[in-house]
Design a protein around this motif. Sequence first.
Motif, PDB file in Angstrom:
ATOM      1  N   ALA A 185       1.034  -1.279   0.251  1.00 29.86           N
ATOM      2  CA  ALA A 185      -0.186  -0.193   0.280  1.00 29.86           C
ATOM      3  C   ALA A 185       1.248   0.950   0.187  1.00 29.86           C
ATOM      4  CB  ALA A 185      -0.925   0.071   1.006  1.00 29.86           C
ATOM      5  N   ASP A 186       1.686   1.103   0.601  1.00 28.00           N
ATOM      6  CA  ASP A 186       3.265   2.753   1.097  1.00 28.00           C
ATOM      7  C   ASP A 186       3.091   2.364  -0.345  1.00 28.00           C
ATOM      8  OD1 ASP A 186       2.208   2.863   3.984  1.00 28.00           O
ATOM      9  OD2 ASP A 186       3.907   2.108   4.499  1.00 28.00           O
ATOM     10  N   ALA A 187       3.572   1.171  -0.610  1.00 24.98           N
ATOM     11  CA  ALA A 187       4.902   1.717  -2.659  1.00 24.98           C
ATOM     12  C   ALA A 187       3.308   2.235  -3.670  1.00 24.98           C
ATOM     13  CB  ALA A 187       4.949   0.752  -3.464  1.00 24.98           C
ATOM     14  N   ALA A 188       2.328   1.564  -3.406  1.00 25.64           N
ATOM     15  CA  ALA A 188       1.869   2.729  -4.807  1.00 25.64           C
ATOM     16  C   ALA A 188       1.336   3.672  -4.006  1.00 25.64           C
ATOM     17  CB  ALA A 188       0.347   1.652  -4.195  1.00 25.64           C
ATOM     18  N   GLN A 189       1.218   3.866  -2.863  1.00 27.38           N
ATOM     19  CA  GLN A 189       0.935   5.550  -2.812  1.00 27.38           C
ATOM     20  C   GLN A 189       2.469   6.687  -3.744  1.00 27.38           C
ATOM     21  OE1 GLN A 189      -0.905   8.047  -0.333  1.00 27.38           O
ATOM     22  NE2 GLN A 189      -2.283   6.311  -0.649  1.00 27.38           N
ATOM     23  N   GLN A 190       2.907   6.051  -3.492  1.00 25.48           N
ATOM     24  CA  GLN A 190       4.564   7.063  -4.292  1.00 25.48           C
ATOM     25  C   GLN A 190       4.820   7.047  -5.690  1.00 25.48           C
ATOM     26  OE1 GLN A 190       8.224   5.727  -1.971  1.00 25.48           O
ATOM     27  NE2 GLN A 190       6.548   4.717  -0.910  1.00 25.48           N
ATOM     28  N   VAL A 191       3.439   6.318  -6.512  1.00 25.59           N
ATOM     29  CA  VAL A 191       3.305   6.186  -7.841  1.00 25.59           C
ATOM     30  C   VAL A 191       2.777   6.784  -8.379  1.00 25.59           C
ATOM     31  CG1 VAL A 191       3.398   4.730  -9.889  1.00 25.59           C
ATOM     32  CG2 VAL A 191       5.105   3.670  -7.528  1.00 25.59           C
ATOM     33  N   GLU A 192       2.785   8.086  -9.047  1.00 27.36           N
ATOM     34  CA  GLU A 192       1.920   8.559  -9.517  1.00 27.36           C
ATOM     35  C   GLU A 192       1.308   8.241 -10.472  1.00 27.36           C
ATOM     36  OE1 GLU A 192       2.893  12.863  -9.088  1.00 27.36           O
ATOM     37  OE2 GLU A 192       2.889  13.021  -7.108  1.00 27.36           O
ATOM     38  N   SER A 193       2.373   7.414 -11.403  1.00 25.27           N
ATOM     39  CA  SER A 193       2.013   7.554 -13.393  1.00 25.27           C
ATOM     40  C   SER A 193       2.695   6.472 -13.465  1.00 25.27           C
ATOM     41  CB  SER A 193       1.990   8.442 -14.462  1.00 25.27           C
ATOM     42  OG  SER A 193       3.358   8.647 -14.411  1.00 25.27           O
ATOM     43  N   LEU A 194       2.074   5.166 -13.987  1.00 22.62           N
ATOM     44  CA  LEU A 194       2.587   3.640 -14.311  1.00 22.62           C
ATOM     45  C   LEU A 194       2.217   3.318 -15.926  1.00 22.62           C
ATOM     46  CD1 LEU A 194       5.124   1.790 -12.711  1.00 22.62           C
ATOM     47  CD2 LEU A 194       2.497   0.311 -11.857  1.00 22.62           C
ATOM     48  N   ASP A 195       3.321   2.857 -16.695  1.00 18.49           N
ATOM     49  CA  ASP A 195       2.370   2.190 -17.694  1.00 18.49           C
ATOM     50  C   ASP A 195       2.023   0.322 -17.693  1.00 18.49           C
ATOM     51  OD1 ASP A 195       1.863   4.561 -19.698  1.00 18.49           O
ATOM     52  OD2 ASP A 195       4.166   4.857 -18.514  1.00 18.49           O
ATOM     53  N   ILE A 196       3.686   0.238 -17.131  1.00 15.27           N
ATOM     54  CA  ILE A 196       4.050  -1.235 -16.812  1.00 15.27           C
ATOM     55  C   ILE A 196       4.403  -1.686 -15.851  1.00 15.27           C
ATOM     56  CG2 ILE A 196       5.874  -2.747 -17.702  1.00 15.27           C
ATOM     57  CD1 ILE A 196       6.212  -0.829 -20.435  1.00 15.27           C
ATOM     58  N   LEU A 197       3.483  -3.276 -15.302  1.00 14.13           N
ATOM     59  CA  LEU A 197       3.663  -3.676 -14.082  1.00 14.13           C
ATOM     60  C   LEU A 197       4.713  -4.982 -14.378  1.00 14.13           C
ATOM     61  CD1 LEU A 197       3.562  -4.121 -11.204  1.00 14.13           C
ATOM     62  CD2 LEU A 197       1.197  -4.922 -11.361  1.00 14.13           C
ATOM     63  N   VAL A 198       5.946  -5.763 -14.143  1.00 21.35           N
ATOM     64  CA  VAL A 198       6.252  -6.318 -14.125  1.00 21.35           C
ATOM     65  C   VAL A 198       6.640  -7.201 -12.773  1.00 21.35           C
ATOM     66  CG1 VAL A 198       7.846  -8.169 -14.987  1.00 21.35           C
ATOM     67  CG2 VAL A 198       8.110  -5.661 -16.034  1.00 21.35           C
ATOM     68  N   ASN A 199       5.689  -8.341 -12.727  1.00 25.57           N
ATOM     69  CA  ASN A 199       5.256  -9.228 -11.612  1.00 25.57           C
ATOM     70  C   ASN A 199       6.852  -9.869 -11.287  1.00 25.57           C
ATOM     71  OD1 ASN A 199       3.376  -7.879  -9.955  1.00 25.57           O
ATOM     72  ND2 ASN A 199       2.058  -9.049 -11.395  1.00 25.57           N
ATOM     73  N   ASN A 200       7.864  -9.798 -10.941  1.00 26.76           N
ATOM     74  CA  ASN A 200       8.537 -10.433 -11.215  1.00 26.76           C
ATOM     75  C   ASN A 200       9.276 -11.363  -9.995  1.00 26.76           C
ATOM     76  OD1 ASN A 200      12.043 -11.477 -11.864  1.00 26.76           O
ATOM     77  ND2 ASN A 200      11.930  -9.918 -10.710  1.00 26.76           N
ATOM     78  N   ALA A 201       9.240 -10.713  -8.478  1.00 31.17           N
ATOM     79  CA  ALA A 201       9.236 -11.328  -7.506  1.00 31.17           C
ATOM     80  C   ALA A 201       9.200 -12.261  -7.478  1.00 31.17           C
ATOM     81  CB  ALA A 201       9.339 -10.367  -6.535  1.00 31.17           C
ATOM     82  N   GLY A 202      10.079 -13.898  -6.949  1.00 27.46           N
ATOM     83  CA  GLY A 202       9.002 -15.002  -6.255  1.00 27.46           C
ATOM     84  C   GLY A 202      10.241 -15.959  -5.571  1.00 27.46           C
ATOM     85  N   MET A 203      10.156 -16.863  -5.789  1.00 22.57           N
ATOM     86  CA  MET A 203      11.217 -17.837  -4.981  1.00 22.57           C
ATOM     87  C   MET A 203      10.379 -19.548  -4.788  1.00 22.57           C
ATOM     88  SD  MET A 203       9.193 -18.551  -1.721  1.00 22.57           S
ATOM     89  CE  MET A 203       9.478 -17.825   0.050  1.00 22.57           C
TER      90      MET A 203
END
Length: 238
Positions: free
Chosen positions: A65-83
């Motif tokens: 939630a905190d991260a999303a608050q800091q981003v005002e514009s976004l075109d591309i999301l790469v869901n890379n985090a994995g384990m």
Amino acid sequence: MNESTALVTGANSGIGKEIARQLADAGLTVYVGARDAGRGEQAVREIGGRARLLLLDVTDEKSVADAAQQVESLDILVNNAGMMVDDATAAEASVDSFRRTFETNLFGVLAVTNAFLPVLRRSAAPRIVNLSSGTGSLTQSADSGHRFAFAPGSAAAYRSSKAALNALTLFQAQSLADAGFKVNAVAPGLRATNLNALAAGSAGDPAEGAAGAVRLALLPDDGPTGGFFSWDGSPLPW
Ligand code: NAP
């Protein structure tokens, strides 16, 4: 210079760092998602260009939630985090290792995507790329002649999480199609990273696998959505 902005989760190492580097090299502003500030800052320095740190633990609701608050514009999301917790077969695996794996590899993707959807919806060309795995293909896993067929050390939790991620990719693409989104899953191939110390066989250059994710991140408007692709662009069976 490219006016687009991208976020890559888990971008402080491995394939994610290479995806962020390639997007930054293409002139995009790139948020380097990292759960550890020191590791994230180091990656931002190495990537250069218009890379910036975004502290983000995909399993932590407040962090997302905190991260999303800091981003005002976004075109591309790469869901890379994995384990990968372990390489146990289904008969050996614990419920706990399945839970921990799904927490990052599936629920983390859903949480991050939904948190950033409001800002992605404002983009003229929103793109989502989910880092899956060829080992998550049920068709290939069920084929006794395929290299991803069942074997000791088959990593049932990890592979189940990637099969579930493939399903989520399809449903995200379907539910976001009207809003102009392209949502696809990519299998980056076996790569030499921290994660695949547990994987068997030879491993290739992370940058090559990253290029497959970058291609899907930069898809034109007539590009595919709801697909599962190898790093080289060829379609993979679910
Ligand atoms: P990696 O070098 O271990 O990178 C994984 C990244 O995810 C790291 O930056 C790690 O951060 C981050 N991460 C893990 N849990 C996180 C969390 N809760 N919140 C935020 N970040 C988190 O491994 P990789 O091989 O590059 O993996 C990248 C993706 O490719 C993964 O989704 C993986 O499943 C997929 N993949 C890899 C291969 C392969 O052969 N390498 C093959 C198929 C698919 P820390 O440094 O803080 O741990």
